[in-house]
Design an enzyme around this catalytic site. Sequence first.
Site, PDB file in Angstrom:
ATOM      1  N   HIS A  79      55.593 -18.081  56.646  1.00  0.00           N
ATOM      2  CA  HIS A  79      54.459 -17.720  55.908  1.00  0.00           C
ATOM      3  C   HIS A  79      53.427 -16.805  56.689  1.00  0.00           C
ATOM      4  O   HIS A  79      52.582 -17.271  57.583  1.00  0.00           O
ATOM      5  CB  HIS A  79      53.333 -19.266  56.150  1.00  0.00           C
ATOM      6  CG  HIS A  79      53.851 -19.916  54.983  1.00  0.00           C
ATOM      7  ND1 HIS A  79      53.619 -20.085  53.678  1.00  0.00           N
ATOM      8  CD2 HIS A  79      54.758 -21.270  54.811  1.00  0.00           C
ATOM      9  CE1 HIS A  79      54.237 -21.104  52.824  1.00  0.00           C
ATOM     10  NE2 HIS A  79      54.979 -21.711  53.798  1.00  0.00           N
ATOM     11  N   LYS A 107      12.842 -24.689  48.127  1.00  0.00           N
ATOM     12  CA  LYS A 107      12.681 -26.061  48.254  1.00  0.00           C
ATOM     13  C   LYS A 107      13.023 -26.488  49.497  1.00  0.00           C
ATOM     14  O   LYS A 107      14.450 -26.535  49.792  1.00  0.00           O
ATOM     15  CB  LYS A 107      13.123 -26.913  47.120  1.00  0.00           C
ATOM     16  CG  LYS A 107      12.516 -26.936  45.730  1.00  0.00           C
ATOM     17  CD  LYS A 107      10.853 -27.256  45.840  1.00  0.00           C
ATOM     18  CE  LYS A 107      10.316 -27.225  44.577  1.00  0.00           C
ATOM     19  NZ  LYS A 107       8.956 -27.159  44.712  1.00  0.00           N
ATOM     20  N   THR A 108      12.380 -27.092  50.573  1.00  0.00           N
ATOM     21  CA  THR A 108      12.747 -27.294  51.807  1.00  0.00           C
ATOM     22  C   THR A 108      12.795 -28.863  51.945  1.00  0.00           C
ATOM     23  O   THR A 108      13.239 -29.430  53.001  1.00  0.00           O
ATOM     24  CB  THR A 108      11.724 -27.122  52.964  1.00  0.00           C
ATOM     25  OG1 THR A 108      10.370 -27.761  52.568  1.00  0.00           O
ATOM     26  CG2 THR A 108      11.552 -25.307  52.962  1.00  0.00           C
ATOM     27  N   LYS A 109      12.258 -29.581  50.828  1.00  0.00           N
ATOM     28  CA  LYS A 109      12.428 -31.319  50.894  1.00  0.00           C
ATOM     29  C   LYS A 109      13.735 -31.727  51.505  1.00  0.00           C
ATOM     30  O   LYS A 109      13.619 -32.705  52.305  1.00  0.00           O
ATOM     31  CB  LYS A 109      11.737 -31.614  49.741  1.00  0.00           C
ATOM     32  CG  LYS A 109      11.357 -33.385  49.773  1.00  0.00           C
ATOM     33  CD  LYS A 109      10.371 -33.639  50.943  1.00  0.00           C
ATOM     34  CE  LYS A 109       9.041 -33.679  49.829  1.00  0.00           C
ATOM     35  NZ  LYS A 109       7.847 -33.444  50.413  1.00  0.00           N
ATOM     36  N   PRO A 110      14.799 -31.260  50.549  1.00  0.00           N
ATOM     37  CA  PRO A 110      16.116 -31.750  51.141  1.00  0.00           C
ATOM     38  C   PRO A 110      16.361 -31.800  52.617  1.00  0.00           C
ATOM     39  O   PRO A 110      16.912 -32.631  53.163  1.00  0.00           O
ATOM     40  CB  PRO A 110      17.120 -30.997  50.194  1.00  0.00           C
ATOM     41  CG  PRO A 110      16.454 -30.843  49.121  1.00  0.00           C
ATOM     42  CD  PRO A 110      14.792 -30.460  49.547  1.00  0.00           C
ATOM     43  N   GLU A 139      51.152 -14.962  56.390  1.00  0.00           N
ATOM     44  CA  GLU A 139      49.742 -14.911  55.689  1.00  0.00           C
ATOM     45  C   GLU A 139      48.992 -15.925  56.921  1.00  0.00           C
ATOM     46  O   GLU A 139      47.617 -15.380  57.241  1.00  0.00           O
ATOM     47  CB  GLU A 139      49.242 -15.305  54.420  1.00  0.00           C
ATOM     48  CG  GLU A 139      49.587 -16.849  54.231  1.00  0.00           C
ATOM     49  CD  GLU A 139      51.000 -17.391  53.825  1.00  0.00           C
ATOM     50  OE1 GLU A 139      51.855 -16.497  54.158  1.00  0.00           O
ATOM     51  OE2 GLU A 139      51.117 -18.443  53.183  1.00  0.00           O
ATOM     52  N   CYS A 144      57.796 -18.058  51.350  1.00  0.00           N
ATOM     53  CA  CYS A 144      58.355 -19.098  51.349  1.00  0.00           C
ATOM     54  C   CYS A 144      59.016 -19.784  50.158  1.00  0.00           C
ATOM     55  O   CYS A 144      59.994 -19.377  49.706  1.00  0.00           O
ATOM     56  CB  CYS A 144      57.259 -20.184  51.912  1.00  0.00           C
ATOM     57  SG  CYS A 144      58.100 -21.866  52.645  1.00  0.00           S
ATOM     58  N   GLN A 152      62.280 -18.022  48.229  1.00  0.00           N
ATOM     59  CA  GLN A 152      63.374 -19.283  47.522  1.00  0.00           C
ATOM     60  C   GLN A 152      63.700 -18.687  46.145  1.00  0.00           C
ATOM     61  O   GLN A 152      64.718 -18.627  45.664  1.00  0.00           O
ATOM     62  CB  GLN A 152      63.209 -20.614  47.744  1.00  0.00           C
ATOM     63  CG  GLN A 152      62.906 -20.918  49.226  1.00  0.00           C
ATOM     64  CD  GLN A 152      62.545 -22.328  49.228  1.00  0.00           C
ATOM     65  OE1 GLN A 152      62.039 -23.232  48.754  1.00  0.00           O
ATOM     66  NE2 GLN A 152      62.727 -22.886  50.685  1.00  0.00           N
ATOM     67  N   SER A 207      28.787 -30.618  51.301  1.00  0.00           N
ATOM     68  CA  SER A 207      29.865 -29.960  51.831  1.00  0.00           C
ATOM     69  C   SER A 207      29.902 -28.425  51.202  1.00  0.00           C
ATOM     70  O   SER A 207      29.382 -28.281  50.143  1.00  0.00           O
ATOM     71  CB  SER A 207      31.310 -30.809  51.862  1.00  0.00           C
ATOM     72  OG  SER A 207      31.369 -30.947  50.313  1.00  0.00           O
ATOM     73  N   GLY A 260      58.230 -18.515  47.406  1.00  0.00           N
ATOM     74  CA  GLY A 260      58.274 -17.165  46.863  1.00  0.00           C
ATOM     75  C   GLY A 260      59.609 -16.405  47.123  1.00  0.00           C
ATOM     76  O   GLY A 260      60.195 -15.767  46.532  1.00  0.00           O
ATOM     77  N   LYS A 314      30.430 -24.355  56.941  1.00  0.00           N
ATOM     78  CA  LYS A 314      30.407 -24.589  58.258  1.00  0.00           C
ATOM     79  C   LYS A 314      31.404 -23.918  59.165  1.00  0.00           C
ATOM     80  O   LYS A 314      31.185 -23.586  60.101  1.00  0.00           O
ATOM     81  CB  LYS A 314      30.578 -26.188  58.498  1.00  0.00           C
ATOM     82  CG  LYS A 314      29.402 -26.512  59.578  1.00  0.00           C
ATOM     83  CD  LYS A 314      29.362 -28.287  59.585  1.00  0.00           C
ATOM     84  CE  LYS A 314      29.796 -28.824  58.282  1.00  0.00           C
ATOM     85  NZ  LYS A 314      31.141 -29.841  58.291  1.00  0.00           N
TER      86      LYS A 314
HETATM   87  N1  GLN Z   1      59.254 -26.259  48.765  1.00  0.00           N
HETATM   88  C1  GLN Z   1      59.720 -25.411  49.342  1.00  0.00           C
HETATM   89  C2  GLN Z   1      60.516 -26.284  50.789  1.00  0.00           C
HETATM   90  O1  GLN Z   1      60.133 -27.185  50.929  1.00  0.00           O
HETATM   91  C3  GLN Z   1      58.844 -24.289  49.911  1.00  0.00           C
HETATM   92  C4  GLN Z   1      57.995 -24.824  50.791  1.00  0.00           C
HETATM   93  C5  GLN Z   1      56.766 -23.807  51.047  1.00  0.00           C
HETATM   94  O2  GLN Z   1      56.632 -22.908  50.114  1.00  0.00           O
HETATM   95  N2  GLN Z   1      55.954 -24.064  51.992  1.00  0.00           N
HETATM   96  O3  GLN Z   1      61.241 -25.551  51.227  1.00  0.00           O
END
Ligand code: GLN
Length: 541
Positions: free
Chosen positions: A511, A186-189, A513, A386, A390, A14, A388, A18
């Site tokens: 979030h 090496k290609t054997k694997p 991101e 999130c 709080q 793994s 961060g 992929k």
């Molecule tokens: N633990 C916090 C909550 O449940 C923050 C969760 C998080 O950062 N995704 O609210």
Amino acid sequence: MKHKYIVVTGSLMSGLGKGIVTSSILKLLKLYGVKSLPIKFDGYLNYDCGTMNPFRHGEVFVLDDKGEVDMDFGNYERFLNESVSSELSITGGKLFSEVISRERRGEYLGRDVQIIPHITDYLKSRIKDVAERKKLEVLVIEVGGTVGDIENSYFIEAMRQLSSEEDVTFINLTYVPELEGVGEQKTKPTQIALRSLMQMGIQPKFIICRSQRPLEESTREKIALFASIKPQRVIDDSEIKNIYELPIKLMRQNFDKMLLEELGFENRKMDKKGLKSWKNFVNFLNDGVRNRARVAVVGKYVKLRDSYASVKEAVTHAAYANDAKVDLDWIESETLEGKSGSEIKNILDSYDGIIVPGGFGKRGIEGMINAIEFSRENDRAYLGLCLGMQLMAIEYARNVCKLKNANSSEFDPKTKHEIIGLMEDQKSVKLKGGTMRLGAWPVQISKGTLAYDAYGSQKASERHRHRYEFNNKYKQLLSRNGLVISGTSPDKRIVEIIEWSSRLGIGTQAHPELKSRPEDPAPLFRAFMKAAVEHNRKVSS
Ligand code: GLN
């Protein structure tokens, strides 16, 4: 409409990438205007990823529709620049629970229910149904795990059966090792792995090879011989500097043309503008840039980098948006605990910006709060995601509003000042799977705030995954002391975004991101990076 299928399998081990190969195939198909989507199969018996520890499994990725899925979905969305739905994630758990419910409903009355044909038939029908409903030209199916695993064996069998009913192209990813000092690939694997694939009735049309050095011609030829394919269909996947480069690397080897030919789409034209936009991003990652910034992510799962995969990618996208080279460091928050202000300053002083990402449980919390305090007092850019956000509220309550021992009831159930508490509708929740506040939720943003500047709008939608929230009882007190509440849910019941009034510090309950893409960076990351770059400029001038 006739649909085509690509099945991507992996051999030997793994972690070969992929997901990146699958994402790159999707990207290439999209650039040629071929309507396609992924399906990911994971053999584990969890229903979804929601109950998995990021330390063991990497980040839990959340989709708009509340699905908690494998982190590969992050790459699919980033490469496709599209949001996808959780029906594209099939796990062993979902599969068996569906087949067992059918059995209970009497749908197999009189029969003994078996892996073959009942599980395999159900799988095939589900896959065909997605292709049909989404009107796909190509469905790209990534098989999680490695060929030979018990967990995915029945899935591979289902794909073999599918190939006798439909137009299926198999692509296998393998590893070509090289012993240090010997200097020979090496290609054997791979030969042995191919033998086991073929024993399962699967003939790959392309073999993609991960290796330390570029594939030698003789290696390519040897693998081709054993795989019964032409040497040019043995593809080199070595030495890319960043994941986003893979589609370009594949194109350099004509993989796109050969794949289109295999699928019967050789007449499709490349979207030149789309390719240019992608190449600009890849060139930015590899070449020189104008600005600089040093950023630290202070978190509790930093030992496994995959735990914060989307944060890392969002930082990269924001760097691109700000034409900046970013030095990104990962700091284990526990190492910031029990230290004096000046010790913390020594550790963090070289950073222009600090990010505290999401997380659960008490470990490392005080270290994150120390980092936030440093950031606020030393005029650094701060982004709280999130957890961060709080902790940003808790730090403010403790150090600005002087509420001693202010906390979240997640970490101190008896806290006198419960700045963060369990959400009302979470109080009766007993089940752990899929019960958090999940998926995309709208955020209402106040004008004249940093958040408004970042989004350029009073409305945004971001993905969530939490059980706790800002306690509205403290709204007034914290606001009076200068904390800005810049975003709430449209009904104003949930605090979504907070900020420091005087400098760039933003915390979001969401979030962002998870929705950041190279071609559409997350607004809050972009704003954070802009502030980090400005700080860097100020201190270097
Ligand atoms: N633990 C916090 C909550 O449940 C923050 C969760 C998080 O950062 N995704 O609210």
